[in-house]
Scaffold this active site. Sequence first.
Site, PDB file in Angstrom:
ATOM      1  N   HIS A  74       0.691  -1.236   0.006  1.00  0.00           N
ATOM      2  CA  HIS A  74       0.106   0.035   0.104  1.00  0.00           C
ATOM      3  C   HIS A  74       0.945   1.165   0.151  1.00  0.00           C
ATOM      4  O   HIS A  74       0.428   2.268  -0.277  1.00  0.00           O
ATOM      5  CB  HIS A  74      -0.969  -0.008   1.167  1.00  0.00           C
ATOM      6  CG  HIS A  74      -0.496   0.466   2.457  1.00  0.00           C
ATOM      7  ND1 HIS A  74       0.123  -0.586   3.330  1.00  0.00           N
ATOM      8  CD2 HIS A  74       0.033   1.555   2.998  1.00  0.00           C
ATOM      9  CE1 HIS A  74       0.431  -0.334   4.497  1.00  0.00           C
ATOM     10  NE2 HIS A  74       0.501   1.253   4.350  1.00  0.00           N
ATOM     11  N   ASP A  77       0.200  -7.632   1.395  1.00  0.00           N
ATOM     12  CA  ASP A  77       0.816  -6.403   1.602  1.00  0.00           C
ATOM     13  C   ASP A  77       2.147  -6.194   1.603  1.00  0.00           C
ATOM     14  O   ASP A  77       2.579  -5.289   2.233  1.00  0.00           O
ATOM     15  CB  ASP A  77      -0.222  -5.607   2.918  1.00  0.00           C
ATOM     16  CG  ASP A  77       0.217  -4.232   2.718  1.00  0.00           C
ATOM     17  OD1 ASP A  77      -0.129  -3.678   1.492  1.00  0.00           O
ATOM     18  OD2 ASP A  77       0.137  -3.286   3.789  1.00  0.00           O
ATOM     19  N   GLY A  80       3.230   7.024   7.688  1.00  0.00           N
ATOM     20  CA  GLY A  80       4.565   6.991   7.050  1.00  0.00           C
ATOM     21  C   GLY A  80       5.551   5.936   7.732  1.00  0.00           C
ATOM     22  O   GLY A  80       6.479   5.864   7.219  1.00  0.00           O
ATOM     23  N   ASN A  81       5.151   5.316   8.669  1.00  0.00           N
ATOM     24  CA  ASN A  81       5.917   4.183   9.216  1.00  0.00           C
ATOM     25  C   ASN A  81       5.685   2.690   8.525  1.00  0.00           C
ATOM     26  O   ASN A  81       6.424   1.865   8.839  1.00  0.00           O
ATOM     27  CB  ASN A  81       5.548   3.881  10.695  1.00  0.00           C
ATOM     28  CG  ASN A  81       5.992   5.061  11.535  1.00  0.00           C
ATOM     29  OD1 ASN A  81       5.818   6.190  11.202  1.00  0.00           O
ATOM     30  ND2 ASN A  81       6.669   4.909  12.672  1.00  0.00           N
ATOM     31  N   SER A  82       4.665   2.657   7.484  1.00  0.00           N
ATOM     32  CA  SER A  82       4.401   1.339   6.710  1.00  0.00           C
ATOM     33  C   SER A  82       5.692   1.158   6.066  1.00  0.00           C
ATOM     34  O   SER A  82       6.165   1.608   5.360  1.00  0.00           O
ATOM     35  CB  SER A  82       3.369   1.581   5.911  1.00  0.00           C
ATOM     36  OG  SER A  82       2.021   1.992   6.646  1.00  0.00           O
ATOM     37  N   THR A 113       3.039  -2.871   9.631  1.00  0.00           N
ATOM     38  CA  THR A 113       1.824  -2.851   8.657  1.00  0.00           C
ATOM     39  C   THR A 113       0.751  -2.105   8.940  1.00  0.00           C
ATOM     40  O   THR A 113       0.168  -1.248   8.340  1.00  0.00           O
ATOM     41  CB  THR A 113       1.325  -4.139   7.915  1.00  0.00           C
ATOM     42  OG1 THR A 113       2.721  -4.701   7.460  1.00  0.00           O
ATOM     43  CG2 THR A 113       0.374  -4.000   6.904  1.00  0.00           C
ATOM     44  N   ALA A 114       0.157  -2.184  10.354  1.00  0.00           N
ATOM     45  CA  ALA A 114      -1.264  -1.805  10.407  1.00  0.00           C
ATOM     46  C   ALA A 114      -1.561  -1.569  11.881  1.00  0.00           C
ATOM     47  O   ALA A 114      -0.675  -2.046  12.734  1.00  0.00           O
ATOM     48  CB  ALA A 114      -2.316  -2.661  10.076  1.00  0.00           C
ATOM     49  N   ILE A 115      -2.593  -0.838  12.382  1.00  0.00           N
ATOM     50  CA  ILE A 115      -2.766  -0.503  13.685  1.00  0.00           C
ATOM     51  C   ILE A 115      -4.268  -0.632  13.731  1.00  0.00           C
ATOM     52  O   ILE A 115      -5.106  -0.632  12.741  1.00  0.00           O
ATOM     53  CB  ILE A 115      -2.514   0.857  14.256  1.00  0.00           C
ATOM     54  CG1 ILE A 115      -3.275   1.913  13.703  1.00  0.00           C
ATOM     55  CG2 ILE A 115      -0.906   0.859  14.321  1.00  0.00           C
ATOM     56  CD1 ILE A 115      -3.013   3.283  13.911  1.00  0.00           C
ATOM     57  N   LEU A 142      -4.656 -26.574  -3.054  1.00  0.00           N
ATOM     58  CA  LEU A 142      -4.537 -28.091  -2.279  1.00  0.00           C
ATOM     59  C   LEU A 142      -5.620 -28.850  -2.453  1.00  0.00           C
ATOM     60  O   LEU A 142      -5.687 -30.094  -2.614  1.00  0.00           O
ATOM     61  CB  LEU A 142      -4.263 -27.676  -0.946  1.00  0.00           C
ATOM     62  CG  LEU A 142      -4.243 -29.047   0.048  1.00  0.00           C
ATOM     63  CD1 LEU A 142      -2.950 -29.872  -0.398  1.00  0.00           C
ATOM     64  CD2 LEU A 142      -3.908 -28.670   1.681  1.00  0.00           C
ATOM     65  N   GLY A 150     -10.311 -26.591   5.413  1.00  0.00           N
ATOM     66  CA  GLY A 150      -9.999 -26.898   6.869  1.00  0.00           C
ATOM     67  C   GLY A 150     -10.916 -26.275   7.701  1.00  0.00           C
ATOM     68  O   GLY A 150     -11.370 -25.230   7.550  1.00  0.00           O
TER      69      GLY A 150
END
Length: 454
Positions: free
Chosen positions: A105, A135, A207-209, A225-227, A264, A268
């Site tokens: 992203h 991602d 900006g930290n992604s 990646t996310a919060i 496969l 499951g």
Amino acid sequence: MSFRSVFFPTVFLALLTMASPACPALPFDNKSGIPSLAPLLQDVTPAVVNISVQTRSAIEDNPLFRDPFFRRFFELPDQAARPERSAGSGVIVDAAKGYVITNFHVVKDAQHVLVTLKDRRQFQAKLVGTDPGTDIALLKIEAKNLRALSLGDSDLLNVGDFVVAIGNPFGLGQTVTSGIVSALGRSGLDIEGYEDFIQTDASINPGNSGGALVNLKGELIGINTAIIGPSGANVGIGFAVPSAMVKSVLDQIVRFGEVRRGRLGANGEDITYDLASSLGLASTEGAIISSIDSGSPAEKGGLRPRDVVTAINGRAVRNAIDLRNKVGMMPIGETVDLKLIRDGKPLTAKVKIAKPLDVPGTEAETVPQLAGATVANLKGGASPRGKMEGVLVTKVDANSPAWLHGLRPGDIIVGVNRRKVRSVQEFLATLQASEDVLVLNLLRGDFRLTIVIR
């Protein structure tokens, strides 16, 4: 600075940085003999980079705004729209080849990507490949004297392990924070599809992604990646893509330019406490096979309903989602070793991952909102699993907007913005009625995926 919300409570995709908890003495000392992470950081921070991305403006992406008659009619200026810019982070994982891992992203729809090293050198980056399902994106820069981080084994992590996050929050520049592993194997966020997140008490900001989550050995064990946050602010719940998944994605992108997920043919389910007791299992770890597709690799490999899958290629399977994720990371044609429990006895099986089945469709139509893709009605409602309602993606041009958003040939779209779609007519009508955000629910091989398009 770009971020996005995905579900309630809001999930913002941004790099995870740790709020510093009170922690015991660490195994590093500075020159004064005081516990410090500084010796560790001196080795790892040169491998974390800042990423500046230039994307097309919304006006450029709107075909009406590109029409000269439309612009004159509404007295719009003729000058070109100004490009939009955003910031993110990345991690050098191969110094010799100049490979940089970041989030998909961060670079989605990018026209230009500029990588800035800690020593302030800057390089234009080339996009090698992406995998929207996890991602993850891989970039390449032509540079010498790079420092790379080695990939650790995220399967060895335990809740409570100390971790360090490094990134570029709000474009401020390289920032380091610390925390712990709060939980493992988190899923259900509906971010893209293949979810197996490391949860941390991370302070995540736009900006930290794409930045690094590092253990105290200096190994990369996650891509932040996310919060979850009610207003985009940190509440101590952050997520990182585990390094085991990153490695699988990286290997396939380097080899094929994309991730080629196979089939496969076994479905499951999670093992409940009561089910474990009735089957005489020692724990609820693993996934129980509920059904097997006729003629599938699972059937040819000797799997049966009610088999319990406990490991794939020596790596433990925690639950049904973990089984799906591990199979989803296996390339087509690879033979995998499965550890099973059948009627209380341990067994092993070898299964060769096959390509997804071809699904017959009617005459294809283009999709204006998803440039580069064509879709068709399912022929007679057919699908690999029998009768199915939905829309078949028959073709996706490489590197087109639809491709970069994550659509692939053979996908079966079953819903748009929480509405079922049974035909191309319904699909196009739903797209036309949608506003800024599209949430596509689709089937790909054995798996259900969610793709968010803004």
